[in-house]
Design an enzyme around this catalytic site. Structure first.
Site, short mmCIF file in Angstrom:
data_model
loop_
_atom_site.label_atom_id
_atom_site.label_comp_id
_atom_site.label_asym_id
_atom_site.label_seq_id
_atom_site.Cartn_x
_atom_site.Cartn_y
_atom_site.Cartn_z
N GLU A 1 19.28 23.61 -4.84
CA GLU A 1 20.17 22.54 -3.83
C GLU A 1 19.80 20.94 -4.24
O GLU A 1 18.16 21.17 -3.63
CB GLU A 1 20.57 23.03 -2.64
CG GLU A 1 21.81 22.13 -1.99
CD GLU A 1 20.54 21.25 -1.17
OE1 GLU A 1 21.27 19.82 -0.46
OE2 GLU A 1 19.25 21.19 -0.14
N ASP B 1 17.83 26.28 -0.48
CA ASP B 1 17.89 24.34 0.23
C ASP B 1 16.60 24.23 0.35
O ASP B 1 16.00 24.60 0.28
CB ASP B 1 18.63 25.42 1.56
CG ASP B 1 18.76 23.70 2.44
OD1 ASP B 1 19.64 23.94 2.09
OD2 ASP B 1 18.69 23.73 3.65
N HIS C 1 29.55 21.83 3.36
CA HIS C 1 28.77 21.72 4.36
C HIS C 1 28.51 20.00 5.09
O HIS C 1 28.90 20.40 6.24
CB HIS C 1 28.52 22.77 5.47
CG HIS C 1 27.57 22.62 3.94
ND1 HIS C 1 26.76 23.35 3.31
CD2 HIS C 1 26.03 22.88 5.12
CE1 HIS C 1 25.14 23.62 2.84
NE2 HIS C 1 25.02 22.93 4.17
N ASP C 2 28.20 19.79 4.60
CA ASP C 2 27.55 18.57 4.40
C ASP C 2 29.06 17.11 4.55
O ASP C 2 29.78 17.23 4.28
CB ASP C 2 26.39 18.02 3.79
CG ASP C 2 25.66 18.86 4.24
OD1 ASP C 2 25.34 19.34 5.50
OD2 ASP C 2 24.60 19.24 2.83
#
Length: 480
Positions: free
Chosen positions: A233, A193, A290-291
């Site tokens: 990511e 991440d 999720h974003d």
């Protein structure tokens, strides 16, 4: 298990049922063969950002279960865990030890000092302006030590997320030990991440800094050799993921969501065809995560006018999609993302939504499907307004009873059949080929063939009428 060429579900540990145990029950009881892998979003103790401010990677947050629950999930599904390579919580024992002992702490070198980073007399306004940042100010936070002394530390994201110094031996050992521990607990692939922010370098914009970013990825790859894969990511211009792909890593296709929306809104297929031909096969595709839906990711695939058209059309035809939900008023962290479920972005239209998923399934790579998208979920305005968090519009909490009801909807039942088809069909071999043509401005034909050339799957679709046909080895396939 090892990573498989099967659909990966993206879910929080408490979004499909209350915890990991209930999630496992939902997967096995309700989703059949539609899911082959699970990206289990952060399940560690955390102090912010829905799990992305981890306190301790050695633990499962008690409300979600324990390592036995995680390992049980991993017996049936290949698993992806998150590792926040850029930061850790300021409530972690490492930060607290540093706060108590200062430079005498064993973890003093774990954190990146803002004060020590800059030569005397800097940073100037120009230095700060150059930084690729997520805030409208310099990205630092002050720490007050037990003896009263103060120091500034790099702090790219939220207040709880203090940046790590990835160049120090202490941090490199922490990274290696943590990643190997996570793999021992069942992770087959680690999502790095915010990795593009991890390397900071004087006189750079501190984002995807080359060549140092490649040194970092090489170290992580070596740390995980024989243990698991990594997935860096990055939400940015597609050329950066393409560079990563050229180095042999898995990447994300974050451009597909906007390109697909543009194509379905306009009824035009040329840009989608262009993108599918360009895309690497070693990737995970997304329509939702999720974003929010990334806008900048599609830049130069879509023209500025096409991006503007898609964004404006989203607000026009999307169900309960409003500009203010992606603004500072709703604590939006990224001005280049639009907060909505993908189903609502398509006006809660079953036919268009199913066609979008068909296009994703036929795209190069392994499909990832976010849990709300798997259930064709509408925007959760109640949760959004209750929390005033823009991204929560796409983060509904489903009870077991809700899941049972949702899978009875025709669009969800068809989607589960489609994903099961994708998982068992050899034509989607990642070593195989893809051929894309556009017989007319509104039509697209996507042909996938396995390496052995024994299986051929063909999708023919018209994006003006939303009509489609799927054939495998000339035999019609249906999903009703």
């Amino acid at each position: 298990m090892a990573l498989e060429n099967k659909v990966m579900l993206i879910t929080y540990p408490d979004s499909l049922g209350k915890n990991i145990k209930e999630l496992t029950e939902v997967l096995t009881d309700d989703f059949g063969e539609a899911i082959g892998g699970v990206h289990l979003l952060p399940f560690f103790p955390s102090t912010g950002d829905r799990g992305f401010a981890p306190v301790d990677y050695q633990q499962v947050a008690p409300e979600f279960g324990d390592w036995a629950d995680v390992k049980k999930l991993g017996k049936r599904y290949y698993l992806m865990f998150d590792f926040m390579i850029n930061h850790i919580s300021r409530q972690s024992r490492y930060y607290k030890d540093f706060q108590a002992k200062g430079s005498a702490s064993a973890y003093a070198e774990l954190f990146l000092s803002w004060d020590k980073f800059w030569p005397e007399g800097r940073p100037t306004k120009e230095d700060v302006d150059l930084i690729y940042k997520r805030k409208d100010r310099a990205p630092y936070q002050e720490i007050t030590f037990a003896n009263g002394q103060r120091e500034k530390l790099w702090n790219t994201f939220g207040e709880e997320q203090i940046d790590l110094d990835v160049t120090s031996e202490v941090t490199q050992k922490f990274i290696k030990d943590t990643l190997r521990f996570l793999c021992a607990q069942g992770a087959d692939i680690i999502r790095l991440d915010a990795f593009a922010y991890a390397v900071k370098k004087l006189d750079s914009n501190d984002f995807f800094v080359e060549p140092e970013i490649w040194d970092l990825l090489a170290k992580v790859k070596a740390d995980l050799a024989g243990h698991g894969e990594i997935l860096p990511e990055i939400h940015e211009h597609y050329s950066l993921p393409f560079k990563i792909a050229e180095h042999g890593y898995f990447v994300y296709d974050f451009a597909l969501p906007m390109v697909t929306l543009y194509s379905l809104y306009s009824g035009k297929t040329a840009q989608l065809a262009k993108w599918l031909k360009m895309s690497p096969m070693k990737q995970f595709t997304t329509l939702d995560t999720h974003d929010g839906i990334g806008v900048v990711d599609a830049r130069d695939i879509l023209s500025p006018a096409e991006i503007e058209y898609t964004s404006q059309e989203l607000y026009q035809v999307g169900a309960n999609v409003k500009k203010k939900y992606s603004s500072a008023e709703y604590h939006n962290l990224d001005i280049y993302q639009i907060n909505t479920t993908y189903y609502s972005a398509l006006g809660n239209d079953d036919q268009k939504y199913f066609l979008a998923r068909l296009l994703q399934v036929f795209a190069p790579g392994i499909p990832q499907v976010y849990y709300v998208g798997l259930l064709a979920g509408e925007n959760d305005i109640e949760l959004l307004e209750k929390t005033k968090e823009g991204r929560n519009i796409n983060r509904h909490y489903y009870s077991r009873a809700e899941v049972k009801a949702e899978i009875e909807r025709p669009v969800v039942a068809a989607l589960l059949k489609l994903l099961s088809f994708r998982n068992r069909e050899a034509a989607f071999d990642l070593e195989g080929t893809i051929d894309v043509t556009c017989p007319s401005s509104s039509e697209i034909v996507i042909k996938r063939q396995n390496k052995a050339k024994t299986r051929t799957a063909v999708l023919t679709a018209n994006l003006k009428t939303n009509a489609y046909q799927v054939k495998v080895n000339d035999q019609l396939v249906t999903f009703e």
